[in-house]
Design an enzyme around this catalytic site. Structure first.
Site, PDB file in Angstrom:
ATOM      1  N   ARG A  72       0.838  -1.201   0.000  1.00  0.00           N
ATOM      2  CA  ARG A  72       0.000   0.000   0.000  1.00  0.00           C
ATOM      3  C   ARG A  72       0.876   1.256   0.000  1.00  0.00           C
ATOM      4  NH1 ARG A  72      -4.822  -0.149   1.661  1.00  0.00           N
ATOM      5  NH2 ARG A  72      -4.560  -1.858   3.130  1.00  0.00           N
ATOM      6  N   LEU A 100      -6.184   4.431   2.280  1.00  0.00           N
ATOM      7  CA  LEU A 100      -4.936   5.167   2.061  1.00  0.00           C
ATOM      8  C   LEU A 100      -3.940   4.882   3.191  1.00  0.00           C
ATOM      9  CD1 LEU A 100      -6.196   8.713   0.938  1.00  0.00           C
ATOM     10  CD2 LEU A 100      -5.937   6.631  -0.423  1.00  0.00           C
ATOM     11  N   ASN A 114     -13.770  12.370   1.092  1.00  0.00           N
ATOM     12  CA  ASN A 114     -14.379  11.144   0.556  1.00  0.00           C
ATOM     13  C   ASN A 114     -15.889  11.293   0.603  1.00  0.00           C
ATOM     14  OD1 ASN A 114     -14.531   8.399  -0.348  1.00  0.00           O
ATOM     15  ND2 ASN A 114     -15.044   7.787   1.750  1.00  0.00           N
ATOM     16  N   HIS A 116     -19.388   8.967   0.883  1.00  0.00           N
ATOM     17  CA  HIS A 116     -19.807   7.624   1.305  1.00  0.00           C
ATOM     18  C   HIS A 116     -21.338   7.548   1.274  1.00  0.00           C
ATOM     19  CE1 HIS A 116     -19.335   3.772   3.316  1.00  0.00           C
ATOM     20  NE2 HIS A 116     -20.383   4.112   4.039  1.00  0.00           N
ATOM     21  N   GLU A 149      -7.174   8.193   9.439  1.00  0.00           N
ATOM     22  CA  GLU A 149      -6.730   6.786   9.470  1.00  0.00           C
ATOM     23  C   GLU A 149      -7.866   5.814   9.752  1.00  0.00           C
ATOM     24  OE1 GLU A 149      -5.057   9.294  10.671  1.00  0.00           O
ATOM     25  OE2 GLU A 149      -3.001   9.114   9.914  1.00  0.00           O
ATOM     26  N   ASP A 152     -13.768   5.321   7.112  1.00  0.00           N
ATOM     27  CA  ASP A 152     -14.947   6.183   6.933  1.00  0.00           C
ATOM     28  C   ASP A 152     -15.313   6.920   8.227  1.00  0.00           C
ATOM     29  OD1 ASP A 152     -15.191   5.381   4.241  1.00  0.00           O
ATOM     30  OD2 ASP A 152     -16.372   3.622   4.807  1.00  0.00           O
TER      31      ASP A 152
HETATM   32  C1  GAR Z   1     -20.649   5.918  -4.760  1.00  0.00           C
HETATM   33  O1  GAR Z   1     -21.939   5.563  -4.347  1.00  0.00           O
HETATM   34  C2  GAR Z   1     -19.768   6.240  -3.561  1.00  0.00           C
HETATM   35  O2  GAR Z   1     -20.458   6.909  -2.545  1.00  0.00           O
HETATM   36  C3  GAR Z   1     -19.371   4.858  -3.135  1.00  0.00           C
HETATM   37  O3  GAR Z   1     -19.116   4.163  -4.326  1.00  0.00           O
HETATM   38  C4  GAR Z   1     -19.926   4.725  -5.363  1.00  0.00           C
HETATM   39  C5  GAR Z   1     -19.008   5.134  -6.490  1.00  0.00           C
HETATM   40  O4  GAR Z   1     -19.757   5.534  -7.608  1.00  0.00           O
HETATM   41  N1  GAR Z   1     -18.226   4.898  -2.282  1.00  0.00           N
HETATM   42  C6  GAR Z   1     -18.043   4.039  -1.271  1.00  0.00           C
HETATM   43  O5  GAR Z   1     -18.807   3.155  -1.000  1.00  0.00           O
HETATM   44  C7  GAR Z   1     -16.772   4.291  -0.490  1.00  0.00           C
HETATM   45  N2  GAR Z   1     -16.777   3.529   0.725  1.00  0.00           N
HETATM   46  P1  GAR Z   1     -19.088   6.425  -8.733  1.00  0.00           P
HETATM   47  O6  GAR Z   1     -17.819   5.689  -9.161  1.00  0.00           O
HETATM   48  O7  GAR Z   1     -20.107   6.446  -9.822  1.00  0.00           O
HETATM   49  O8  GAR Z   1     -18.790   7.784  -8.154  1.00  0.00           O
END
Ligand code: GAR
Length: 197
Positions: A72, A100, A114, A116, A149, A152
């Site tokens: 990573r 990350l 981010n 979520h 860290e 979410d």
């Molecule tokens: C979105 O719903 C985002 O919130 C989620 O993945 C999808 C990506 O869609 N992210 C997570 O779950 C992060 N833990 P996109 O590629 O069309 O933006």
């Protein structure tokens, strides 16, 4: 970035897949609802991410940086080097499905966001919409937060409620949440950039 400053805030967007939140951000920048900013680079860890084509159509610079058996830390070091080279001010994770390294987080602390698909701290991690349905939640939503860290768990910037309907499937709920994600992320980025000197 102070309003009226000559320098535009330089945004990097990291994706792993479809990239619809990346598109929402790029279109908000281009349309002026995120003022005084530019999308300087879109980086994907997946060479086949559909979002890459969408970014290219919008004439955004794209880069694929695969992990390829590296740690990573090694992977993130290469990404950070590309970000530094482009003097990035703000990193937006948009469906970037990797945790990350602390080194990455420390380099850009307070400048990594981010999105979520749940009302954090409820339903962190993968499959947030399924978690909400399994739990019988009647309200879910989406959250934009700073990345630290924790998984979410970083400081929340803004959230939006989305109702869960009777008979919702993961697909129908995800779709309803996604509509709000596309509005919420640009709002959050605008707000954060107003605070960054
Ligand atoms: C979105 O719903 C985002 O919130 C989620 O993945 C999808 C990506 O869609 N992210 C997570 O779950 C992060 N833990 P996109 O590629 O069309 O933006």
């Amino acid at each position: 970035m102070a309003e009226g400053s000559a320098q535009k805030a330089r945004i990097a967007i990291l994706i792993s897949g479809r990239g619809s939140n990346m598109i929402a951000l790029a279109d908000a920048v281009r349309g002026g609802s995120i003022p005084n900013a530019e999308v300087a680079i879109v980086i994907s860890d997946q060479p086949n991410a559909a979002g890459l084509d969408q970014a290219k159509k919008r004439r955004l610079e794209t880069l694929v940086i695969e992990r390829r058996g590296r740690t990573r830390e090694e992977h993130d070091r290469q990404i950070v080097a590309e970000l530094r080279e482009r003097k990035i001010d703000l990193v937006c994770l948009a469906g970037y499905m990797r945790v990350l390294s602390s080194e990455f987080i420390n380099t850009y602390r307070g400048r990594i966001l981010n999105i979520h698909p749940s009302l954090l701290p409820s339903f962190p991690g993968l499959n947030a919409q399924k978690q909400a349905l399994d739990e019988g939640a009647t309200i879910s939503g989406c959250t934009v937060h700073y990345v630290d860290e924790t998984l979410d768990g970083g400081p929340i910037i803004v959230q939006r409620d989305v109702p869960v309907h009777e008979g919702d499937t993961v697909e129908s709920l995800s779709e309803r949440i996604l509509i709000e994600e596309h509005k919420l992320y640009p709002e959050a980025v605008k707000r954060v950039l107003e605070q960054i000197e």
